[in-house]
Scaffold this motif. Sequence first.
Motif: not given
Length: 231
Positions: A105-106, A109, A134, A200
């Motif tokens: 996820w990071w 991102s 998102n 998410s």
Amino acid sequence: MTKDRDFKRRVRERMAKTGESYTAARAHLLGERPAAPDAASPAPPAPPPIPSDYLELAGMSDEAVAEATGRDWPTWTRWLDERDAASLSHREIARLLADHTPGMWWAQSVTGAYERIRKLRDHGQRRDGRYESNRSRTLPVGAAELFRWISDPELRARWLSDPFDEGAVNPPRSVRLGWPDGTRVQLYIEAKGESKAQISAQHTGLADADHRDRQRLYWAERLDVLKALVS
């Protein structure tokens, strides 16, 4: 062309493993020593300055990203510039970041923020020109229990009743859903402690910015309903 692409892929794989710059990794694979700077040759062009509105483009504060990843946005931007990330695809940048961030996820991102900071795409726009939405919420329930709310059809119907086709289910992390209009949704779960987890919703394949904005509102409402159910 195929040989060039294969060689560039090998260079980027070495960069991800060693942290070397693109030039150093390429020289190693070619069996060369990185050339010393030649005073008679012009220096390669420096990356453009980081724009003053980088926080708006990133969509997250320096403090938040630094707390989670160890680097703020200017540091991440320079780190990726050094690895020639602007020439990479979205997937290649995310793969490069995978071993340097606390989770995919990071990695995604930071990839998206870098692409916006470097004007490779607009907010919510993918490199192919399509848009995505998102939304995320941190809920007061453990990751395993929250995964049940996205993977169990009966539980999911209590907060997400729209018609869709269920795709890949990857316990205990994600579920993929296909929308009737041909777009796709990926629901991700990330543990934040024994009794706290983040969900998410990434909705991809959206036609334009208006479609993106409508789906952002939609997913904000749906995730708020889920939060009320599990709280």
